[in-house]
Design a protein around this motif. Structure first.
Motif, mmCIF file in Angstrom:
data_model
loop_
_atom_site.group_PDB
_atom_site.id
_atom_site.type_symbol
_atom_site.label_atom_id
_atom_site.label_comp_id
_atom_site.label_asym_id
_atom_site.label_seq_id
_atom_site.Cartn_x
_atom_site.Cartn_y
_atom_site.Cartn_z
ATOM 1 N N ASN A 149 0.831 -1.203 0.000
ATOM 2 C CA ASN A 149 0.000 0.000 0.000
ATOM 3 C C ASN A 149 0.868 1.257 0.000
ATOM 4 O O ASN A 149 0.465 2.293 0.520
ATOM 5 C CB ASN A 149 -0.957 -0.004 1.198
ATOM 6 N N THR A 154 -3.806 2.373 6.167
ATOM 7 C CA THR A 154 -5.182 2.197 5.705
ATOM 8 C C THR A 154 -6.145 2.295 6.883
ATOM 9 O O THR A 154 -5.748 2.166 8.056
ATOM 10 C CB THR A 154 -5.369 0.834 5.035
ATOM 11 N N THR A 182 -4.520 7.898 -1.538
ATOM 12 C CA THR A 182 -5.556 7.992 -2.559
ATOM 13 C C THR A 182 -6.778 8.657 -1.930
ATOM 14 O O THR A 182 -6.919 8.712 -0.709
ATOM 15 C CB THR A 182 -5.960 6.615 -3.086
ATOM 16 N N LYS A 183 -7.660 9.162 -2.764
ATOM 17 C CA LYS A 183 -8.882 9.795 -2.270
ATOM 18 C C LYS A 183 -9.699 8.813 -1.433
ATOM 19 O O LYS A 183 -10.152 9.130 -0.325
ATOM 20 C CB LYS A 183 -9.713 10.303 -3.458
ATOM 21 N N LYS A 184 -9.853 7.608 -1.929
ATOM 22 C CA LYS A 184 -10.662 6.596 -1.233
ATOM 23 C C LYS A 184 -10.067 6.252 0.133
ATOM 24 O O LYS A 184 -10.793 6.191 1.142
ATOM 25 C CB LYS A 184 -10.762 5.342 -2.098
ATOM 26 N N ASP A 185 -8.759 6.042 0.174
ATOM 27 C CA ASP A 185 -8.133 5.648 1.446
ATOM 28 C C ASP A 185 -8.244 6.757 2.487
ATOM 29 O O ASP A 185 -8.512 6.488 3.665
ATOM 30 C CB ASP A 185 -6.666 5.278 1.229
ATOM 31 N N GLU A 187 -10.516 9.160 2.564
ATOM 32 C CA GLU A 187 -11.935 9.274 2.938
ATOM 33 C C GLU A 187 -12.311 8.239 3.998
ATOM 34 O O GLU A 187 -13.017 8.556 4.969
ATOM 35 C CB GLU A 187 -12.821 9.090 1.706
ATOM 36 N N GLU A 188 -11.824 7.035 3.847
ATOM 37 C CA GLU A 188 -12.152 5.970 4.809
ATOM 38 C C GLU A 188 -11.555 6.276 6.181
ATOM 39 O O GLU A 188 -12.196 6.018 7.218
ATOM 40 C CB GLU A 188 -11.649 4.618 4.284
ATOM 41 N N ASP A 191 -13.630 9.024 7.797
ATOM 42 C CA ASP A 191 -14.888 8.494 8.333
ATOM 43 C C ASP A 191 -14.678 7.797 9.677
ATOM 44 O O ASP A 191 -15.557 7.839 10.555
ATOM 45 C CB ASP A 191 -15.526 7.544 7.322
ATOM 46 N N TYR A 226 -4.800 15.197 -1.585
ATOM 47 C CA TYR A 226 -6.102 15.331 -0.926
ATOM 48 C C TYR A 226 -5.894 15.715 0.527
ATOM 49 O O TYR A 226 -4.866 15.380 1.130
ATOM 50 C CB TYR A 226 -6.898 14.022 -1.013
ATOM 51 N N LEU A 231 -12.371 16.779 1.910
ATOM 52 C CA LEU A 231 -13.127 15.544 1.714
ATOM 53 C C LEU A 231 -14.283 15.417 2.700
ATOM 54 O O LEU A 231 -15.352 14.911 2.351
ATOM 55 C CB LEU A 231 -12.195 14.333 1.860
ATOM 56 N N ARG A 232 -14.063 15.860 3.936
ATOM 57 C CA ARG A 232 -15.082 15.746 4.988
ATOM 58 C C ARG A 232 -15.092 17.055 5.782
ATOM 59 O O ARG A 232 -14.395 17.196 6.795
ATOM 60 C CB ARG A 232 -14.779 14.567 5.918
#
Length: 418
Positions: A149, A154, A182-185, A187-188, A191, A226, A231-232
């Motif tokens: 990764n 993560t 990454t954007k997804k990682d 964001e998670e 959250d 990012y 993002l949040r």
């Protein structure tokens, strides 16, 4: 003579120890390619000409007295506009703190938010969080990361450790790896922080997020930076950013950093930075305020700097991929941002021509210093296991020609190991 427990337990910089070895060899007349320090050779990468002239002009205009505790207002307003134009982030001048580079910002964040015994969660490898935990008597919760990764943490790796934690410290682009979320990682992970804070009772300290983005302007190719608040947006009240001019303008010695976040936290950090006297020099602040508003100059400088840094990083990356293809036990991760390349040199257990067995990554590094005349930094200096065969390479103090010339020397040195 007795010293404090803090002084006894605080570890020195491993990078500076390596530098000591290099300097000793240089005193003996040897020419070592030093790819260890996260800095720029100012003769290779000078600061922007307009910024330099602005600093000279500010001194000529006697801007040499104390600056305001939170930084010159004109600079804080310039930073506010810079953040809006670059990231579409809305921070007013009273939510921004100027300091002498980014280190006082990180340290003052720890001092403002962390009590002795508080849990601070951060990944390994990462830069200096272990030392700041020592300085504040925090409980360091270190999250091992994986090359699969790109050594970025993560959400799954972080999740088990956030209950009751006071702070999560993250950095992207990451020092030491030059890799990015990454954007997804991201964001998670965001959250997770939001979910954890929903479990906190009224009056209970929230889980804060320290986000170091000092390399945010130095990204390459398709890779995009990012940040948590974009993002949040609901994280704005618990996120403290660390940023500044040191890396994006090759201005490490100019000492102008900026942090930003919730005003109540920034105000406490301002008091701490003031008591430390860790201000950026006033003339440099005045000049930086003017320079940040000159958008064409800023864009032009960044384009040239990024192009040159990327050329050196790509040359190293491709060189290590070629060595890997030839059967050498090495690897490298694609450069994404910052001034760093992550490389693998897995030669523990091998024997040098003089009969010495390489046991650790530090042994491998010192062998390469002496045999290939090149120095890297083992990830062990950033909180990983001593046996991790991964290293940070920093190209800010080397020319492209330097980088091209060191690759054959590495190949020759590794060929001698049995």
């Amino acid at each position: 003579m007795s010293v404090s427990l803090l002084a006894q337990n605080l570890h020195g910089s491993e990078i500076i120890k390596i530098a000591g070895e290099i300097n000793e060899l240089k005193r003996q007349g040897q020419n070592i390619a030093n790819l260890t320090i996260g800095d720029f050779d100012s003769n290779i990468y000078p600061i922007p000409a307009e910024l330099k002239q602005g600093i000279v002009d500010a001194y000529a205009n006697n801007q040499t007295n104390y600056p305001p505790a939170d930084g010159v207002l004109d600079l804080r307003e310039s930073v506010s506009a810079f953040l809006k134009s670059r990231f579409d982030l809305d921070y007013t001048a009273n939510q921004i703190l100027i300091s002498g580079g980014s280190r006082p910002l990180i340290y003052s964040t720890y001092l403002a938010l962390i009590d002795p015994g508080d849990k601070v969660v951060f990944p390994a490898p990462s830069w200096n969080n272990n030392h700041y935990c020592d300085l504040t008597n925090a409980e360091a919760v270190i999250i091992p990361t994986r090359p699969e990764n790109n050594f970025m943490p993560t959400a799954d790796e972080i999740a088990p450790h956030l209950k009751g934690a006071a702070m999560l410290a993250l950095c992207s682009p990451l020092n030491p790896t030059g890799t990015m979320f990454t954007k997804k990682d991201l964001e998670e992970i965001c959250d997770l922080v939001i979910a954890e804070n929903k479990t906190r009772k009224a009056g209970e300290k929230p889980l804060y997020l320290l986000y170091d983005q000092i390399y945010s302007q130095l990204t390459f190719g398709k890779h995009v930076h990012y940040n948590p608040v974009s993002l949040r947006p609901e994280l704005k009240d618990v996120t403290i950013f660390v940023d500044g001019a040191s890396k994006c303008f090759a201005a490490t010695g100019v000492r102008v950093g900026w942090g930003f976040g919730p005003a109540n936290v920034i105000n406490h950090m301002k008091a701490i930075v003031g008591h430390m006297g860790a201000w950026a020099p006033k003339a440099e602040q005045v000049a930086m305020a003017k320079y940040l508003r000159q958008d064409d100059f800023v864009k032009g400088y960044l384009a040239e700097l990024k192009g040159n840094i990327q050329a050196s990083l790509n040359t190293l990356y491709q060189g290590f991929q070629q060595l890997k293809a030839e059967g050498f036990n090495v690897d490298a991760i694609e450069p994404m941002g910052a001034i760093y390349l992550t490389i693998k040199i897995d030669y523990a257990g091998k024997t040098t021509p003089d009969g010495t067995v390489l046991k650790t990554s530090a042994d491998t590094n010192f062998y390469l210093i002496k045999e290939a005349k090149v120095a890297f930094v083992p990830f062990a200096a950033f909180g990983t296991d001593d046996n991790t065969p991964w290293f940070r390479v920093s190209v800010g103090a080397s020319t492209l020609q330097d980088v091209q010339e060191l690759l054959p020397r590495i190949k020759d040195a590794l060929s001698k190991l049995k």
